[in-house]
Enzyme design. Structure first.
Site, short mmCIF file in Angstrom:
data_model
loop_
_atom_site.label_atom_id
_atom_site.label_comp_id
_atom_site.label_asym_id
_atom_site.label_seq_id
_atom_site.Cartn_x
_atom_site.Cartn_y
_atom_site.Cartn_z
N GLU A 67 3.32 -8.83 -13.91
CA GLU A 67 2.41 -9.71 -14.25
C GLU A 67 3.00 -10.63 -15.59
O GLU A 67 2.68 -11.70 -15.85
CB GLU A 67 1.12 -9.17 -14.65
CG GLU A 67 0.09 -9.95 -14.94
CD GLU A 67 -1.51 -9.13 -14.94
OE1 GLU A 67 -2.29 -9.13 -13.86
OE2 GLU A 67 -1.77 -8.64 -15.88
N LYS B 59 -1.42 6.57 -2.43
CA LYS B 59 -2.78 6.81 -2.33
C LYS B 59 -3.42 5.30 -2.13
O LYS B 59 -4.58 5.22 -1.37
CB LYS B 59 -3.38 7.46 -3.22
CG LYS B 59 -3.23 9.06 -3.29
CD LYS B 59 -3.98 9.69 -4.10
CE LYS B 59 -3.55 11.23 -4.18
NZ LYS B 59 -3.98 11.97 -5.35
N ALA C 26 0.96 -1.04 -0.17
CA ALA C 26 0.10 -0.14 0.13
C ALA C 26 1.06 1.12 0.08
O ALA C 26 1.26 1.66 0.87
CB ALA C 26 -0.81 -0.03 1.17
#
Ligand code: UD2
Length: 348
Positions: free
Chosen positions: A296, A118, A115
């Protein structure tokens, strides 16, 4: 007569010699066989230690649960990959049975979540819903990586669950935040988790749990099918298509499109995955190339060669903006709707 007596003594001596030889052989044979037995038991012990989760599962004696069937079950979805790994959908497993099996193993499950900037706003819902649905009743250790440790919300956690906050630097590029996760996961495993964690899952923070995510998801190397492409032909998958990149997958190659927002497995498997993706990502960067979907893309390349031992259906990572498809009977974990321009540090 003398000859006869000598002959008889000779025969007697030979028998005595043979007897002694047999006895000594018997002794050494018994010795060797004991030694071999010990060795076999020892090697079995080592094997059990190394692969206790891969051999067979041990259920509590006389456990009562629904009768399994091999002729009726889900027939609207594929529940096994071509390399015979299970694909986990609702209705393919018995949670009572699996939880009882893993309870006997006294496992600890770690989860990482990032995290930064924002994205701290997503932590509260992520952590609160994890408390309700993620490995409930098991020992869980959450690792929160953030550039704002003071903003991590205080969540009431069950006694066997804990949370550790790990400070990380901020970044001006979301691509870097997302991709650097592999490096930080690799280091976390090397520096903090070795020897005290059995399994680890690495999850996107901008998501919430809505249903059970538990022992059915455990295994060696675990990949989650991306909800956006699972009905598509693989030529449409957003793999990295430039041969210069180490994440390259050519048209006509690949199995499924897996998401970067959730993956996991046994500690040593995830360590290998994170280390490989990080190394390849950094080697690409040195040559001025960033794969289409950062880590990814590298994860998809890795999982293509290193086939996951269990594949989790899109129930395990849905997206709130998508209507639920009929084969998805339950949504367990889902990405929230977000305004990318408002929450990312850069827009391009
Ligand atoms: C997809 C993947 C994501 C990652 C990304 C490509 C899913 C559901 N998501 O999501 O895992 O592979 O593509 O890079 O498969 N983050 C921050 N601060 C930021 C930006 C990102 O903390 O400013 C962290 C956060 O944990 C977030 C994750 O990085 O969940 C992925 O970033 P994203 O959600 O913006 O990426 P997205 O939606 O493109």
């Amino acid at each position: 007569m003398l000859l006869n007596r000598n002959f008889l003594t000779g025969i007697l001596l030979i028998f005595l010699l043979l007897g002694a030889l047999y006895y000594s052989n018997y002794l050494s044979y018994s010795f060797v066989s004991v030694e071999q037995e010990e060795l076999t038991a020892e090697s079995r012990r080592v094997e059990v230690h190394v692969q206790s989760h891969e051999l067979h599962m041990v259920a509590p004696d006389h456990l009562k649960y629904d009768q399994p069937s091999i002729v009726s079950g889900r027939n609207d979805v594929v529940t096994v990959t071509p390399w015979l790994a299970p694909v986990v959908w609702e209705g393919t497993f018995n949670p009572v049975l699996l939880d009882s099996i893993y309870k006997l193993q006294n496992i600890t499950v770690a989860a990482t979540v990032f995290a930064v900037g924002k994205y701290v706003m997503f932590l509260k819902d992520f952590l609160e819903t994890a408390e309700q649905h993620f490995f409930v009743g098991f020992r869980v250790h959450m690792y929160v990586f953030t550039d704002q440790p003071d903003s991590v919300p205080q969540i009431k956690m069950a006694a066997d669950r804990q949370l550790t906050v790990l400070p990380v630097p901020s970044s001006k590029r979301w691509q870097e935040i997302s991709a650097r996760r592999m490096e930080l996961i690799q280091k976390l495993i090397e520096e903090k988790l070795r020897n005290n964690i059995d399994y680890i899952f690495c999850l996107d923070v901008d998501s919430k749990f809505h249903g059970r995510w538990g022992t059915e998801s455990l295994g060696g190397l675990i990949a989650v099918i991306h909800p956006g492409y699972y009905r598509d032909n693989r030529k449409r998958f957003p793999y990295e298509r430039r041969p210069e990149s180490r994440a390259y997958i050519a048209t006509g190659e690949g199995d499924f499109y897996y998401c970067g927002g959730a993956f996991g497995g046994m500690l040593q498997e995830v360590h290998q995955l994170a280390k490989t993706c990080r190394t390849n990502f950094e080697a690409d960067a040195k040559e001025g190339i960033e794969a289409a979907w950062q880590e990814e893309s590298h994860l998809n390349r890795y999982m293509w060669v290193n086939k996951p031992s269990k594949v989790l259906s899109p129930e395990y990572l849905w997206q709130d903006f998508k209507a639920r498809n009929p084969e998805v009977h339950i949504i367990r974990f889902s990405g929230v709707v977000k305004n990318y321009a408002a929450i990312r540090p850069n827009v391009e």
